[in-house]
Design an enzyme around this catalytic site. Structure first.
Site, short mmCIF file in Angstrom:
data_model
loop_
_atom_site.label_atom_id
_atom_site.label_comp_id
_atom_site.label_asym_id
_atom_site.label_seq_id
_atom_site.Cartn_x
_atom_site.Cartn_y
_atom_site.Cartn_z
N GLU A 239 9.56 -3.29 5.06
CA GLU A 239 9.67 -4.59 4.40
C GLU A 239 8.90 -5.66 5.17
O GLU A 239 8.21 -6.49 4.57
CB GLU A 239 11.14 -4.98 4.26
CG GLU A 239 11.95 -4.10 3.33
CD GLU A 239 11.41 -4.11 1.91
OE1 GLU A 239 10.84 -5.13 1.49
OE2 GLU A 239 11.57 -3.09 1.22
N HIS B 61 3.76 -8.93 -1.81
CA HIS B 61 4.68 -8.10 -1.03
C HIS B 61 4.91 -6.75 -1.70
O HIS B 61 4.84 -5.70 -1.05
CB HIS B 61 6.00 -8.86 -0.86
CG HIS B 61 7.11 -8.04 -0.28
ND1 HIS B 61 7.47 -8.12 1.04
CD2 HIS B 61 7.96 -7.14 -0.86
CE1 HIS B 61 8.48 -7.29 1.27
NE2 HIS B 61 8.80 -6.69 0.12
N GLU B 62 5.18 -6.78 -3.01
CA GLU B 62 5.46 -5.53 -3.73
C GLU B 62 4.22 -4.64 -3.82
O GLU B 62 4.33 -3.41 -3.75
CB GLU B 62 5.99 -5.84 -5.13
CG GLU B 62 7.27 -6.67 -5.16
CD GLU B 62 8.39 -6.05 -4.35
OE1 GLU B 62 8.39 -4.81 -4.18
OE2 GLU B 62 9.26 -6.80 -3.87
N HIS C 115 3.96 -2.48 -0.87
CA HIS C 115 4.74 -1.24 -0.96
C HIS C 115 3.96 -0.16 -1.70
O HIS C 115 3.98 1.01 -1.31
CB HIS C 115 6.05 -1.51 -1.68
CG HIS C 115 7.06 -2.24 -0.87
ND1 HIS C 115 7.44 -1.83 0.39
CD2 HIS C 115 7.81 -3.36 -1.13
CE1 HIS C 115 8.35 -2.66 0.88
NE2 HIS C 115 8.58 -3.59 -0.02
#
Length: 311
Positions: free
Chosen positions: A216, A137-138, A141
């Site tokens: 997100e 997930h990070e 980003h």
């Protein structure tokens, strides 16, 4: 419509509306104050550049960098390295953060290097597979340059909010300590201008938060693209974090630090919480003031993506 495509379209719409709304209000204020437009743009670019350069150093306070050779946490670096290789991006620098709650966040820039911060409690409550999905997930980003975009669209509301707070504070103080009608007039004028700026800031912040929530969700989708059916571990990780944070309240306007809004939970079992979240009904107002989608929305999206594979 496929979830990934839908998210991309919604992000484009949200970003467009955010930029347009910020541009309109900025031009109105600039014209009212008789400031040169070019000067104002240069001023904003300088502020963004300063924030972009110094923010990594502000974020990583109480943190220590982890390398592959670290005797205790080298495995964390290797895990990030493996996920980065799968994602097709350069391995970011990894930092362990001394905070009392489980969290992970992407930050940094092309000068300091892209970075991932992971708090110790997160390592304590997640399995390796769950941590892997959070790292995915990070990395989403980082790959999508969310840090730079977030700083850019959040700059104008931050400036207006800062000015609004000053005017409201000084305005009230001026009224309290007023000695004549002129002081009262000055105080009321400050309160009026500060109030208008507060309303504008709140309105713009709604667009910024909307775009943040979509980012997100897209980062969640990126983790799914990396791990497919194993992305269900992200749902388990989110449930564990919610349980851990049931007594912690965090400000949704913390800025660059990517935080997960806590919700009240009754169960201590992540699987039971996931079942509750899958049944929970949400609407547009469930997370309208949050940087992240409501946990139920995130769990439901992950469930919809992975259901054909594992259920």
């Amino acid at each position: 419509m496929e979830i990934g495509t839908s998210l991309k379209i919604n992000m484009i719409i949200a970003l467009f509306l955010t930029i347009v709304s910020e541009g309109i209000f900025s031009l109105v204020i600039i014209n009212f104050l008789k400031f040169p437009v070019i000067f104002s743009i240069i001023f904003l670019l300088i502020l963004w550049l300063i924030q972009w350069l110094i923010s990594p150093y502000l974020v990583e306070r109480n943190s220590v960098e982890v390398t592959r050779d670290d005797p205790s946490y080298g495995w964390v670096y290797e895990l990030v390295e493996n996920v980065a290789r799968r994602a097709g991006i350069k391995t970011p620098r990894v930092f362990l953060v001394d905070e009392p709650y489980p969290n992970a966040f992407a930050y940094g820039n092309y000068v300091t290097g892209k970075r991932i911060g992971i708090t110790i409690p997160l390592l304590q409550i997640l399995t390796t597979e769950e941590l892997e999905s959070v790292i995915g997930h990070e990395l989403g980003h980082i790959k999508h340059n969310d840090v730079e975009i977030g700083l850019a669209i959040g700059l104008i509301p931050s400036i207006l909010g800062f000015i609004s707070n000053i005017l409201l504070t000084v305005g009230w103080a001026t009224l309290i300590f007023a000695v004549d009608e002129f002081d009262i007039l000055v105080g009321l004028t400050m309160l009026a201008i500060g109030g208008v700026l507060f309303v504008i800031t709140f309105f713009l912040q709604l667009f910024v938060l909307w775009f943040n929530r979509l980012r997100e969700s897209f980062a969640d989708y990126f983790s799914y693209e990396l791990f497919r059916e194993r992305a269900w571990n992200l749902a388990k990780a989110l449930a564990k974090i919610e349980i851990y944070m049931q007594n912690i309240r965090l400000d949704p306007f913390r800025g660059i630090i990517v935080t997960i809004p806590p919700t009240k939970v009754k169960e201590s079992d992540p699987d039971l919480l996931i079942e509750d979240l899958l049944r929970e009904k949400t609407n547009i107002f469930s997370d309208i003031l949050s940087t992240h989608p409501h946990p139920a929305k995130r769990i439901k999206m992950i469930y919809k993506l992975t259901k054909p594979m594992i259920f």
